[in-house]
Motif scaffolding. Sequence first.
Motif, PDB file in Angstrom:
ATOM      1  N   MET A  10      11.712 -30.919   8.700  1.00  0.00           N
ATOM      2  CA  MET A  10      12.755 -31.416   7.826  1.00  0.00           C
ATOM      3  C   MET A  10      12.774 -32.946   7.899  1.00  0.00           C
ATOM      4  N   LYS A  11      12.814 -33.574   6.731  1.00  0.00           N
ATOM      5  CA  LYS A  11      12.834 -35.042   6.660  1.00  0.00           C
ATOM      6  C   LYS A  11      14.131 -35.603   7.226  1.00  0.00           C
ATOM      7  N   LYS A  12      13.993 -36.768   7.866  1.00  0.00           N
ATOM      8  CA  LYS A  12      15.152 -37.491   8.386  1.00  0.00           C
ATOM      9  C   LYS A  12      15.209 -38.863   7.716  1.00  0.00           C
ATOM     10  N   PRO A  13      16.360 -39.521   7.779  1.00  0.00           N
ATOM     11  CA  PRO A  13      16.570 -40.765   7.024  1.00  0.00           C
ATOM     12  C   PRO A  13      15.579 -41.896   7.289  1.00  0.00           C
ATOM     13  N   PHE A  14      14.995 -41.965   8.460  1.00  0.00           N
ATOM     14  CA  PHE A  14      14.118 -43.095   8.775  1.00  0.00           C
ATOM     15  C   PHE A  14      12.634 -42.723   8.743  1.00  0.00           C
ATOM     16  N   ASP A  15      12.313 -41.475   8.394  1.00  0.00           N
ATOM     17  CA  ASP A  15      10.909 -41.044   8.361  1.00  0.00           C
ATOM     18  C   ASP A  15      10.083 -41.891   7.408  1.00  0.00           C
ATOM     19  N   ASP A  16      10.593 -42.122   6.214  1.00  0.00           N
ATOM     20  CA  ASP A  16       9.871 -42.906   5.206  1.00  0.00           C
ATOM     21  C   ASP A  16      10.312 -44.364   5.163  1.00  0.00           C
ATOM     22  N   PHE A  17      11.222 -44.732   6.046  1.00  0.00           N
ATOM     23  CA  PHE A  17      11.781 -46.082   6.033  1.00  0.00           C
ATOM     24  C   PHE A  17      11.809 -46.664   7.451  1.00  0.00           C
ATOM     25  N   PRO A  18      10.647 -46.876   8.049  1.00  0.00           N
ATOM     26  CA  PRO A  18      10.604 -47.356   9.441  1.00  0.00           C
ATOM     27  C   PRO A  18      11.093 -48.780   9.625  1.00  0.00           C
ATOM     28  N   TRP A  19      11.178 -49.542   8.554  1.00  0.00           N
ATOM     29  CA  TRP A  19      11.577 -50.941   8.696  1.00  0.00           C
ATOM     30  C   TRP A  19      13.008 -51.092   9.186  1.00  0.00           C
ATOM     31  N   PHE A  20      13.824 -50.034   9.109  1.00  0.00           N
ATOM     32  CA  PHE A  20      15.189 -50.138   9.636  1.00  0.00           C
ATOM     33  C   PHE A  20      15.189 -50.365  11.146  1.00  0.00           C
ATOM     34  N   TYR A  21      14.147 -49.955  11.833  1.00  0.00           N
ATOM     35  CA  TYR A  21      14.040 -50.249  13.263  1.00  0.00           C
ATOM     36  C   TYR A  21      12.902 -51.225  13.551  1.00  0.00           C
ATOM     37  N   GLU A  22      11.872 -51.247  12.717  1.00  0.00           N
ATOM     38  CA  GLU A  22      10.758 -52.169  12.949  1.00  0.00           C
ATOM     39  C   GLU A  22      11.143 -53.629  12.699  1.00  0.00           C
ATOM     40  N   GLU A  23      12.035 -53.884  11.738  1.00  0.00           N
ATOM     41  CA  GLU A  23      12.437 -55.253  11.413  1.00  0.00           C
ATOM     42  C   GLU A  23      13.706 -55.694  12.132  1.00  0.00           C
ATOM     43  N   ASP A  24      14.240 -54.861  12.973  1.00  0.00           N
ATOM     44  CA  ASP A  24      15.482 -55.160  13.691  1.00  0.00           C
ATOM     45  C   ASP A  24      15.145 -55.880  14.997  1.00  0.00           C
ATOM     46  N   ASN A  25      15.586 -57.134  15.112  1.00  0.00           N
ATOM     47  CA  ASN A  25      15.268 -57.908  16.318  1.00  0.00           C
ATOM     48  C   ASN A  25      15.900 -57.316  17.574  1.00  0.00           C
ATOM     49  N   ARG A  26      16.854 -56.413  17.406  1.00  0.00           N
ATOM     50  CA  ARG A  26      17.481 -55.784  18.568  1.00  0.00           C
ATOM     51  C   ARG A  26      16.550 -54.767  19.237  1.00  0.00           C
ATOM     52  N   LYS A  27      15.394 -54.523  18.635  1.00  0.00           N
ATOM     53  CA  LYS A  27      14.408 -53.627  19.262  1.00  0.00           C
ATOM     54  C   LYS A  27      13.859 -54.242  20.548  1.00  0.00           C
ATOM     55  N   ASN A  28      14.031 -55.554  20.703  1.00  0.00           N
ATOM     56  CA  ASN A  28      13.509 -56.261  21.881  1.00  0.00           C
ATOM     57  C   ASN A  28      14.530 -56.441  23.000  1.00  0.00           C
ATOM     58  N   ARG A  29      15.748 -55.995  22.797  1.00  0.00           N
ATOM     59  CA  ARG A  29      16.746 -56.182  23.850  1.00  0.00           C
ATOM     60  C   ARG A  29      16.464 -55.217  25.005  1.00  0.00           C
ATOM     61  N   PRO A  30      16.765 -55.644  26.227  1.00  0.00           N
ATOM     62  CA  PRO A  30      16.420 -54.832  27.401  1.00  0.00           C
ATOM     63  C   PRO A  30      17.254 -53.556  27.533  1.00  0.00           C
ATOM     64  N   ASN A  31      18.519 -53.611  27.162  1.00  0.00           N
ATOM     65  CA  ASN A  31      19.379 -52.428  27.265  1.00  0.00           C
ATOM     66  C   ASN A  31      19.615 -51.833  25.885  1.00  0.00           C
ATOM     67  N   ASN A  32      19.369 -50.550  25.751  1.00  0.00           N
ATOM     68  CA  ASN A  32      19.603 -49.818  24.512  1.00  0.00           C
ATOM     69  C   ASN A  32      18.905 -50.449  23.307  1.00  0.00           C
ATOM     70  N   PRO A  33      17.586 -50.646  23.370  1.00  0.00           N
ATOM     71  CA  PRO A  33      16.878 -51.237  22.230  1.00  0.00           C
ATOM     72  C   PRO A  33      16.883 -50.299  21.026  1.00  0.00           C
ATOM     73  N   ILE A  34      16.869 -50.892  19.843  1.00  0.00           N
ATOM     74  CA  ILE A  34      16.818 -50.125  18.598  1.00  0.00           C
ATOM     75  C   ILE A  34      15.441 -49.470  18.483  1.00  0.00           C
ATOM     76  N   SER A  35      15.446 -48.199  18.170  1.00  0.00           N
ATOM     77  CA  SER A  35      14.221 -47.437  17.908  1.00  0.00           C
ATOM     78  C   SER A  35      14.578 -46.319  16.940  1.00  0.00           C
ATOM     79  N   LYS A  36      13.594 -45.657  16.409  1.00  0.00           N
ATOM     80  CA  LYS A  36      13.846 -44.529  15.508  1.00  0.00           C
ATOM     81  C   LYS A  36      14.656 -43.460  16.231  1.00  0.00           C
ATOM     82  N   GLU A  37      14.236 -43.134  17.433  1.00  0.00           N
ATOM     83  CA  GLU A  37      14.930 -42.102  18.206  1.00  0.00           C
ATOM     84  C   GLU A  37      16.384 -42.495  18.491  1.00  0.00           C
TER      85      GLU A  37
END
Length: 147
Positions: A1-28
Motif C-alpha cells: 500500500m502506498k504511503k505519502p512519502f513513497d513518491d515524494f522523498p524530498w520531504f525528508y531528503e531536502e530537510d536540513n533537520r535530517k542532520n540533527r543528532p537527536n531525532n533526525p528527519i527520515s522517511k521512517e
Amino acid sequence: MKKPFDDFPWFYEEDNRKNRPNNPISKEMLENKHEVLLSESMVKGKSVLDLWSCLWATGQWCLFYGAREYCGVEIQKEYIEISKKLLSHHGEKVQILHQSIETFLSENTKKYDIVVLSGVIYVFLDYYKILKEVASITNEIIIIDSM
C-alpha cells in the motif's frame, strides 16, 4: 500500500533537520510520527492548519489521506520557497503563509478542523495565550507535539 512519502522523498531528503543528532528527519520518522498523530480517518475531509510547518511534510501527509485543505504557517523564508515546490502537486488545496505564529493568530478570522503545533509550543513565554488563541480557531482537534 502506498504511503505519502513513497513518491515524494524530498520531504525528508531536502530537510536540513535530517542532520540533527537527536531525532533526525527520515522517511521512517515522518511516517511513524504522522501515523500516531494524524490518522487517515482523522484528516479525511478536514481543514488542517499547521503552525510552524517547516517543509510541510504534515501537509503532504494530510492531503494524501484526503484532507479538504491545508494551511501552513512558517516564519523562515527558505522553508517557504522549498515548500511551495514540495506541495505544488496538491494545487488549490494548499495555502502557504510566510508569517510568525503570533501575527497569523492575531490576523486570522478563519476556523480550522485540526490545528497542529509540532515542536513549537516551547518557544513561547506565554504559551497559555497561544493555546487560548489556537483553541478559538479550532473546530475539533488541537495536536501538540513537543520533544
